[in-house]
Design a protein around this motif. Structure first.
Motif, short mmCIF file in Angstrom:
data_model
loop_
_atom_site.label_atom_id
_atom_site.label_comp_id
_atom_site.label_asym_id
_atom_site.label_seq_id
_atom_site.Cartn_x
_atom_site.Cartn_y
_atom_site.Cartn_z
N ARG A 91 0.81 -1.22 0.00
CA ARG A 91 0.00 0.00 0.00
C ARG A 91 0.85 1.27 0.00
NH1 ARG A 91 -5.04 0.56 0.82
NH2 ARG A 91 -5.18 -1.62 1.45
N GLY A 92 1.97 1.24 0.70
CA GLY A 92 2.79 2.43 0.80
C GLY A 92 2.26 3.40 1.84
N THR A 93 2.54 4.67 1.67
CA THR A 93 2.10 5.68 2.64
C THR A 93 0.59 5.84 2.61
OG1 THR A 93 2.47 7.41 1.00
CG2 THR A 93 4.27 6.97 2.54
N PRO A 94 -0.03 6.28 3.69
CA PRO A 94 -1.49 6.39 3.74
C PRO A 94 -2.03 7.27 2.61
CG PRO A 94 -0.57 6.61 5.94
CD PRO A 94 0.60 6.60 4.99
N GLU A 95 -3.17 6.87 2.09
CA GLU A 95 -3.81 7.59 1.00
C GLU A 95 -4.45 8.88 1.52
OE1 GLU A 95 -4.21 3.10 0.42
OE2 GLU A 95 -4.36 4.55 2.06
N PHE A 96 -4.70 9.80 0.62
CA PHE A 96 -5.27 11.09 0.99
C PHE A 96 -6.22 11.54 -0.12
CE2 PHE A 96 -5.09 15.80 0.85
CZ PHE A 96 -5.66 16.06 2.09
N ALA A 97 -7.37 12.11 0.27
CA ALA A 97 -8.33 12.56 -0.74
C ALA A 97 -9.17 13.72 -0.22
CB ALA A 97 -9.24 11.41 -1.14
N TYR A 98 -9.63 14.54 -1.16
CA TYR A 98 -10.59 15.60 -0.85
C TYR A 98 -11.38 15.93 -2.11
CZ TYR A 98 -7.19 18.87 -2.97
OH TYR A 98 -6.32 19.51 -3.82
#
Length: 465
Positions: A91-98
């Motif tokens: 997965r890697g680093t945590p995902e981010f969305a807006y």
């Protein structure tokens, strides 16, 4: 004197009930599970000391080593590791969305990458959004309305279906194939409503695939929480021109070696007839995989222990198999069936637990009518334990490759109402597993294994307890 005579007459007129051998053995199994069960302790270690066990990860290997060690301690006739090559996706680093309603005005929403997805560009992906209710809507909209945008799949699980697995099956295609189908119309990415009947802030991951699509044509795919999906949908209705941004840096690596973990008790009378009980040892990485499927693994391990410690000596060879890589490849189940076929092994029965550690309700059975009727004939033995469902249906993904038209495949079916609250999400954790419910499931499995072993899978008549 009159009192004595009345008591004697009362006793003489009262039917005398004695426990059958089967009732005694099944009661011994349940008593042992509920007073001296090991499943909960094993699950505690898998969940809290190891954690999420995604195929190819360090944690998956730790789970292999731990469960083999525990099976060795049970004093089985044989314990071994079966090598299997598995995919490795991280997965890697945590995902981010807006989403952005006007320049500079943004609202964050919870997302997670779907298993097997490609990453977004390094700086993330930002584009307009087109909402659809399913893959079939893509053709209706056409390339003109989809190209250059992010497709938002927002078909919810059907809340009117009491069997929540049927509800899940009704919309999971958008998670698995949504990105590949949207890419054909020029979409830049996809956001998929989480497979969850509850409204909450947990995005639920799960496997997805691109088929034979070239790598440079693949687009990123993420799940959005159900609350996030509701908010995004409502906002789109007010302002269809909003922009959605998400960033994820997941990656697919070369396959790595892992193992199925196997233990067996050799049959005393028919050692060449093999009965399997199992679950899948891998899990997704967001939670610790307690319900999916740590519960099924520890229940299956305890089946052999419960039979052994209640003094039952099986006629047929009993195997516990902890399959690797059910979640994103089914490599473990396929490898086990392949090796069994190459060796000419005679598998007569397989039971899988992969529906959570909730209160057991019964079984779904994939078998001939004769075998189905045999198992249904044992309903009376299970009624004291509130087990009532003996329906025709699927056995399980990992044991499915063993199907040959002759053997009996069975799936443990717990109560399903809360399962998808946790399925593939961050809240699939140990504190959400009830010790007693988990132990009841192990005892229910062991009881069916006992009956099948004792009477065989193709009886000449129903056996009544």
């Amino acid at each position: 004197m009159r009192t004595v005579l009345l008591l004697a007459l009362l006793l003489a007129s009262t039917p005398f009930f004695s426990q059958t051998e089967d009732e005694k053995q099944i009661k011994a199994i349940y008593d042992k599970a509920l007073t001296d069960g090991k499943a909960y302790d094993w699950l505690d270690h898998l969940s809290n000391q190891i954690g999420g066990r995604l195929s190819g990860s360090v944690q998956a290997q730790q789970a292999v080593e731990y469960t083999k060690e525990q099976l060795d301690l049970l004093g089985l006739d044989r314990v071994w590791l079966q090598p299997v090559m598995v995919p490795k996706w991280m997965r890697g680093t945590p995902e981010f969305a807006y989403f952005e309603t006007k320049p500079g005005l943004t609202t964050n929403v919870p997302i997670c990458a779907l298993g097997g997805s490609v990453a977004t560009p390094d700086g993330g992906l930002k584009a307009g959004v087109v909402e659809v209710n399913g893959i079939e809507d893509l053709e209706k909209l056409g390339r003109e309305k989809i190209e250059g945008k992010i497709v938002f799949y927002n078909r919810p699980m059907d809340p009117t279906l009491i069997n929540t697995f049927a509800s899940y099956s009704g919309c999971v295609d958008q998670r698995y194939s949504g990105a590949a189908e949207a890419a054909k119309f020029g979409a830049l990415g996809v956001i998929v409503r989480s497979m969850n009947l509850r409204l909450d802030d947990y995005p639920h991951t799960g496997s997805m695939g691109y088929g034979d699509m070239p790598v440079n044509k693949r687009i990123p795919a993420a799940a959005i929480s159900t609350k996030g999906a509701e908010l995004l949908s409502a906002t789109l209705k007010l302002n269809p021109n909003i922009k959605f941004y998400f960033r994820q840096n997941c990656k697919q690596y070369e396959d790595v070696q892992s193992y199925n973990v196997i233990g067996e008790i050799k049959g005393s009378t028919y050692p060449n007839e093999i009965m399997v009980v199992g679950g899948h040892l891998d899990s997704w990485d967001l939670g610790d995989g307690s319900h999916d499927d740590g519960a099924g693994c520890v229940q299956s391990m305890d089946v052999l222990r419960l039979l052994k410690e209640t003094g039952y000596r099986p006629q047929r060879t009993l195997r516990v198999v902890l399959f690797m890589n059910e979640e994103n490849g089914l490599r473990g189940g396929n490898k086990y069936a392949e090796v069994a076929q190459d060796k000419g092994e005679n598998h007569v029965f397989a039971l899988e637990s992969d529906a959570g550690g909730f209160t057991p309700r019964g079984f779904t059975i994939d078998a001939s009518e004769e075998n189905l009727e045999q198992i249904q004939g044992w309903k009376g033995l299970f009624e004291p334990y509130l087990i009532h469902m003996f329906d025709k249906g699927g056995g399980g993904a990992d044991i499915g490759p063993l199907k040959d038209g002759n053997m009996v495949l069975v799936g443990l079916r717990p109560d399903t109402q809360r399962y998808f609250d946790h399925h593939h999400a961050e809240n699939d954790t140990f504190e959400h597993v009830n010790k007693r419910e988990l132990e009841l499931g192990a005892a229910t499995m062991a009881s069916l294994v006992y009956l099948i072993d004792k009477y065989g899978t193709i009886p000449s008549k129903k056996v009544k307890g």
